[in-house]
Design an enzyme around this catalytic site. Structure first.
Site, PDB file in Angstrom:
ATOM      1  N   SER A  21       0.813  -1.229   0.000  1.00 11.83           N
ATOM      2  CA  SER A  21       0.000   0.000   0.000  1.00 11.83           C
ATOM      3  C   SER A  21       0.841   1.271   0.000  1.00 11.83           C
ATOM      4  O   SER A  21       1.857   1.375   0.681  1.00 11.83           O
ATOM      5  CB  SER A  21      -0.911   0.004   1.228  1.00 11.83           C
ATOM      6  OG  SER A  21      -1.617   1.229   1.252  1.00 11.83           O
ATOM      7  N   SER A  23      -0.689   4.038   0.936  1.00 12.51           N
ATOM      8  CA  SER A  23      -1.396   4.924   1.880  1.00 12.51           C
ATOM      9  C   SER A  23      -0.452   5.519   2.924  1.00 12.51           C
ATOM     10  O   SER A  23      -0.539   6.719   3.217  1.00 12.51           O
ATOM     11  CB  SER A  23      -2.557   4.183   2.552  1.00 12.51           C
ATOM     12  OG  SER A  23      -3.573   3.979   1.618  1.00 12.51           O
ATOM     13  N   THR A  68      -9.021  -2.126   4.167  1.00 13.09           N
ATOM     14  CA  THR A  68      -8.875  -2.628   2.792  1.00 13.09           C
ATOM     15  C   THR A  68      -9.113  -4.121   2.726  1.00 13.09           C
ATOM     16  O   THR A  68      -9.559  -4.734   3.719  1.00 13.09           O
ATOM     17  CB  THR A  68      -7.496  -2.209   2.207  1.00 13.09           C
ATOM     18  OG1 THR A  68      -7.500  -2.516   0.811  1.00 13.09           O
ATOM     19  CG2 THR A  68      -6.326  -2.927   2.881  1.00 13.09           C
ATOM     20  N   LYS A  72     -13.527  -5.033   3.993  1.00 13.81           N
ATOM     21  CA  LYS A  72     -14.439  -3.887   3.811  1.00 13.81           C
ATOM     22  C   LYS A  72     -15.890  -4.198   4.181  1.00 13.81           C
ATOM     23  O   LYS A  72     -16.628  -3.314   4.579  1.00 13.81           O
ATOM     24  CB  LYS A  72     -14.370  -3.392   2.372  1.00 13.81           C
ATOM     25  CG  LYS A  72     -13.114  -2.588   2.118  1.00 13.81           C
ATOM     26  CD  LYS A  72     -13.099  -1.921   0.786  1.00 13.81           C
ATOM     27  CE  LYS A  72     -11.816  -1.114   0.704  1.00 13.81           C
ATOM     28  NZ  LYS A  72     -11.587  -0.533  -0.600  1.00 13.81           N
ATOM     29  N   ASN A  93     -14.597   1.816   4.141  1.00 14.81           N
ATOM     30  CA  ASN A  93     -13.133   1.919   3.967  1.00 14.81           C
ATOM     31  C   ASN A  93     -12.505   2.927   4.924  1.00 14.81           C
ATOM     32  O   ASN A  93     -11.291   3.077   4.950  1.00 14.81           O
ATOM     33  CB  ASN A  93     -12.770   2.283   2.518  1.00 14.81           C
ATOM     34  CG  ASN A  93     -12.873   3.767   2.248  1.00 14.81           C
ATOM     35  OD1 ASN A  93     -13.698   4.459   2.834  1.00 14.81           O
ATOM     36  ND2 ASN A  93     -12.025   4.270   1.371  1.00 14.81           N
ATOM     37  N   ASP A 109     -14.473   5.545  -1.046  1.00 12.72           N
ATOM     38  CA  ASP A 109     -14.048   4.937  -2.317  1.00 12.72           C
ATOM     39  C   ASP A 109     -14.837   5.483  -3.516  1.00 12.72           C
ATOM     40  O   ASP A 109     -14.289   5.585  -4.614  1.00 12.72           O
ATOM     41  CB  ASP A 109     -14.231   3.411  -2.265  1.00 12.72           C
ATOM     42  CG  ASP A 109     -13.063   2.704  -1.580  1.00 12.72           C
ATOM     43  OD1 ASP A 109     -11.973   3.297  -1.483  1.00 12.72           O
ATOM     44  OD2 ASP A 109     -13.247   1.548  -1.147  1.00 12.72           O
ATOM     45  N   GLY A 131     -15.120  -8.749 -10.429  1.00 14.61           N
ATOM     46  CA  GLY A 131     -15.063  -8.923  -8.970  1.00 14.61           C
ATOM     47  C   GLY A 131     -16.293  -8.294  -8.329  1.00 14.61           C
ATOM     48  O   GLY A 131     -16.924  -7.395  -8.920  1.00 14.61           O
ATOM     49  N   GLY A 133     -16.519  -7.727  -4.575  1.00 13.59           N
ATOM     50  CA  GLY A 133     -16.250  -7.592  -3.141  1.00 13.59           C
ATOM     51  C   GLY A 133     -16.554  -6.193  -2.639  1.00 13.59           C
ATOM     52  O   GLY A 133     -17.449  -5.509  -3.147  1.00 13.59           O
ATOM     53  N   GLY A 265      -5.141   2.795 -10.480  1.00 17.97           N
ATOM     54  CA  GLY A 265      -5.818   3.133  -9.228  1.00 17.97           C
ATOM     55  C   GLY A 265      -5.164   4.252  -8.424  1.00 17.97           C
ATOM     56  O   GLY A 265      -5.626   4.550  -7.309  1.00 17.97           O
TER      57      GLY A 265
HETATM   58  P1  NAP Z   1     -12.471  -7.810  -1.662  1.00 17.42           P
HETATM   59  O1  NAP Z   1     -13.593  -7.226  -0.909  1.00 17.42           O
HETATM   60  O2  NAP Z   1     -11.739  -8.944  -1.063  1.00 17.42           O
HETATM   61  O3  NAP Z   1     -13.019  -8.265  -3.112  1.00 17.42           O
HETATM   62  C1  NAP Z   1     -12.179  -8.889  -4.073  1.00 17.42           C
HETATM   63  C2  NAP Z   1     -13.023  -9.505  -5.190  1.00 17.42           C
HETATM   64  O4  NAP Z   1     -12.117 -10.142  -6.097  1.00 17.42           O
HETATM   65  C3  NAP Z   1     -14.005 -10.578  -4.717  1.00 17.42           C
HETATM   66  O5  NAP Z   1     -15.129 -10.559  -5.552  1.00 17.42           O
HETATM   67  C4  NAP Z   1     -13.212 -11.870  -4.919  1.00 17.42           C
HETATM   68  O6  NAP Z   1     -14.026 -12.985  -5.201  1.00 17.42           O
HETATM   69  C5  NAP Z   1     -12.418 -11.536  -6.161  1.00 17.42           C
HETATM   70  N1  NAP Z   1     -11.168 -12.290  -6.201  1.00 17.42           N
HETATM   71  C6  NAP Z   1     -10.254 -12.415  -5.207  1.00 17.42           C
HETATM   72  N2  NAP Z   1      -9.212 -13.183  -5.622  1.00 17.42           N
HETATM   73  C7  NAP Z   1      -9.505 -13.571  -6.891  1.00 17.42           C
HETATM   74  C8  NAP Z   1      -8.847 -14.408  -7.838  1.00 17.42           C
HETATM   75  N3  NAP Z   1      -7.685 -14.992  -7.564  1.00 17.42           N
HETATM   76  N4  NAP Z   1      -9.463 -14.607  -9.034  1.00 17.42           N
HETATM   77  C9  NAP Z   1     -10.648 -14.032  -9.317  1.00 17.42           C
HETATM   78  N5  NAP Z   1     -11.321 -13.233  -8.449  1.00 17.42           N
HETATM   79  C10 NAP Z   1     -10.754 -13.002  -7.257  1.00 17.42           C
HETATM   80  O7  NAP Z   1     -11.358  -6.698  -2.013  1.00 17.42           O
HETATM   81  P2  NAP Z   1     -11.551  -5.125  -2.211  1.00 17.42           P
HETATM   82  O8  NAP Z   1     -11.412  -4.438  -0.920  1.00 17.42           O
HETATM   83  O9  NAP Z   1     -12.769  -4.920  -3.049  1.00 17.42           O
HETATM   84  O10 NAP Z   1     -10.214  -4.743  -3.057  1.00 17.42           O
HETATM   85  C11 NAP Z   1     -10.038  -5.259  -4.346  1.00 17.42           C
HETATM   86  C12 NAP Z   1      -8.801  -4.636  -5.023  1.00 17.42           C
HETATM   87  O11 NAP Z   1      -8.996  -3.250  -5.271  1.00 17.42           O
HETATM   88  C13 NAP Z   1      -7.525  -4.750  -4.183  1.00 17.42           C
HETATM   89  O12 NAP Z   1      -6.462  -5.045  -5.062  1.00 17.42           O
HETATM   90  C14 NAP Z   1      -7.367  -3.360  -3.590  1.00 17.42           C
HETATM   91  O13 NAP Z   1      -6.021  -3.040  -3.305  1.00 17.42           O
HETATM   92  C15 NAP Z   1      -7.906  -2.501  -4.741  1.00 17.42           C
HETATM   93  N6  NAP Z   1      -8.423  -1.186  -4.278  1.00 17.42           N
HETATM   94  C16 NAP Z   1      -7.796  -0.048  -4.684  1.00 17.42           C
HETATM   95  C17 NAP Z   1      -8.295   1.174  -4.286  1.00 17.42           C
HETATM   96  C18 NAP Z   1      -7.637   2.438  -4.737  1.00 17.42           C
HETATM   97  O14 NAP Z   1      -7.797   3.466  -4.077  1.00 17.42           O
HETATM   98  N7  NAP Z   1      -6.934   2.438  -5.838  1.00 17.42           N
HETATM   99  C19 NAP Z   1      -9.428   1.251  -3.459  1.00 17.42           C
HETATM  100  C20 NAP Z   1     -10.034   0.077  -3.077  1.00 17.42           C
HETATM  101  C21 NAP Z   1      -9.537  -1.161  -3.489  1.00 17.42           C
HETATM  102  P3  NAP Z   1     -14.790 -13.831  -4.043  1.00 17.42           P
HETATM  103  O15 NAP Z   1     -16.065 -13.079  -3.811  1.00 17.42           O
HETATM  104  O16 NAP Z   1     -14.974 -15.147  -4.651  1.00 17.42           O
HETATM  105  O17 NAP Z   1     -13.867 -13.830  -2.857  1.00 17.42           O
END
Ligand code: NAP
Length: 301
Positions: A21, A23, A68, A72, A93, A109, A131, A133, A265
Site C-alpha cells: 500500500s 497509503s 482494505t 471492507k 473503507n 471509495d 469482482g 467484493g 488506481g
Molecule cells: P475484496 O472485498 O476482497 O473483493 C475482491 C473480489 O475479487 C471478490 O469478488 C473476490 O471474489 C475476487 N477475487 C479475489 N481473488 C480472486 C482471484 N484470484 N481470481 C478471481 N477473483 C478473485 O477486495 P476489495 O477491498 O474490493 O479490493 C479489491 C482490489 O482493489 C484490491 O487489489 C485493492 O487493493 C484494490 N483497491 C484499490 C483502491 C484504490 O484506491 N486504488 C481502493 C479500493 C480497493 P470472491 O467473492 O470469490 O472472494
C-alpha cells in the site's frame, strides 16, 4: 515525517495484505505538510483478528483507520455508527473515532473512484465490474451516479455475485429511475467474450495483477479472466484497474499495447485518502498535490 514522540498519534490501514500500500506514503506526507503529530502505518490483520484489532485500536487514541481487502464488508460489525452511504454500499473503507467510544464507519471509495472519470460523459454507456467484493460495491454506486445504462458484474463465485446483486437491489427505485440494467455473470459464462467486446468501461476490482504467484487450474494468472475472453475487445474501451502497484499492472500493460485507454488506481487512492483525511482531521484544504507527488516519487524508486 516529523519526529515520532510520546505524543504522536496513530492512524493506519487495516487489511491483508497491506505491504503493497501507498497509503502510508501519501498520508505521512500530508500530515507533515499539515503539521499534524500523527503517524500512519500499515496494520496487517487476518480475518480472525479483525475484531480485536479494530476494538483495540479504538482504545489507544487512534485518530482514524482505513480498511482494505478483505475486510471492507466485515468492518461494519465493529462500528457503533455507520454512515448512510456505507449502509447502502454494505462496505466501509474509513473509520472515524466517535464520542461514544467507538468507530463511525463510512466510505470514501466512491468519491475516489469517480475522480478520474468525471471529465467524460458516460451517460447511456456500458460498464463491466470484474469482482464483486467491498470496492465493487462502491464502484457500482459510482457508475449509477455517472448514469451508465448497463452494468455487468463478472466474478468467480456465484454465491458472492448473488449477494452482491441482492445488496444492489436495496435501492430498486434508483435503478428503475435511471433505466439501469444490472446483471451478474460467473467468470465461466459463455457470453463473457461478447459482453467484454460491447463495453465502454471495464473496471478490475479483483486483486489479480497485484499479488505475484496467483494461480488457478490453468496455471499462473496475472490478467483477469481467460486470455481468449479478451480476443475481440473493442479499441474504444477504457480499462480501469483499481490496483496501482505494480504500475502499470499486467492487465493495463496489455491494454496499452492494444491501444486501449487505461486508468490505474493511483488517482483513486489519492482522492479517497484525501477524503478520509478530511474526515479524521476536520480540515477542509487537504494538500492533495503533496500526496500525489509523494506517491509518484515513491513509485519511481
Ligand atoms: P475484496 O472485498 O476482497 O473483493 C475482491 C473480489 O475479487 C471478490 O469478488 C473476490 O471474489 C475476487 N477475487 C479475489 N481473488 C480472486 C482471484 N484470484 N481470481 C478471481 N477473483 C478473485 O477486495 P476489495 O477491498 O474490493 O479490493 C479489491 C482490489 O482493489 C484490491 O487489489 C485493492 O487493493 C484494490 N483497491 C484499490 C483502491 C484504490 O484506491 N486504488 C481502493 C479500493 C480497493 P470472491 O467473492 O470469490 O472472494
Amino acid at each position: 515525517m516529523a519526529m515520532i514522540t510520546g505524543t504522536t498519534s496513530l492512524v493506519g490501514l487495516v487489511g491483508d495484505p497491506v505491504s503493497h500500500s501507498l497509503s502510508p506514503i501519501i498520508h505521512n506526507a500530508a500530515f507533515s505538510e499539515m503539521g499534524l503529530n500523527w503517524c500512519y502505518l500499515g496494520i496487517p490483520c487476518e480475518t480472525e483478528n479483525l475484531e480485536i484489532v479494530i476494538n483495540g485500536l479504538r482504545k489507544v487514541n487512534c485518530k482514524g483507520l482505513n480498511i482494505t481487502i478483505p475486510h471492507k464488508q466485515n468492518a461494519s460489525n465493529y462500528c457503533n455508527e455507520i454512515s448512510d452511504l456505507s449502509k447502502e454500499l454494505k462496505a466501509i473503507n474509513t473509520l472515524i473515532p466517535n464520542k461514544k467510544n467507538g468507530w463511525t464507519g463510512t466510505n470514501t471509495d466512491v468519491e475516489g473512484f469517480l475522480a478520474p472519470l468525471k471529465k467524460q460523459d458516460w451517460t447511456q454507456k456500458k460498464a463491466i465490474i470484474l469482482g464483486c467484493g467491498g470496492s465493487a460495491r462502491a464502484i457500482l454506486f459510482g457508475l449509477k451516479i455517472l448514469r451508465f445504462q448497463e452494468i455487468n458484474v463478472i466474478s468467480r463465485n456465484i454465491k458472492s455475485i448473488k449477494k452482491f446483486l441482492l445488496d444492489a437491489k436495496i435501492n430498486p427505485e434508483n435503478i428503475q429511475k435511471n433505466h439501469i440494467e444490472i446483471k451478474g455473470y460467473t467468470d465461466q459464462d459463455p457470453n463473457i467474450k461478447k459482453i467484454l467486446s460491447n463495453s465502454d468501461l471495464i473496471i478490475n476490482t479483483t486483486p489479480i495483477g497485484m499479488q505475484k504467484g496467483l494461480k488457478n487450474e490453468n496455471g499462473p494468472i496475472e490478467i483477469p479472466l481467460k486470455p481468449e475472453d479478451w480476443s475481440s475487445i473493442n479499441k474504444e474501451t477504457t480499462l480501469y484497474d483499481l490496483i496501482y502497484t505494480p504500475r502499470p499492472t499486467p492487465w493495463l500493460l496489455w491494454g496499452k499495447e492494444k491501444g486501449l485507454k487505461t486508468i490505474d488506481g493511483l488517482e483513486m487512492l489519492i482522492q479517497q485518502g484525501a477524503a478520509s483525511l478530511k474526515l479524521w482531521s476536520g480540515v477542509e484544504n487537504i494538500p492533495i498535490e503533496i500526496m500525489r507527488n509523494a506517491a509518484k516519487t515513491h513509485l519511481k524508486h
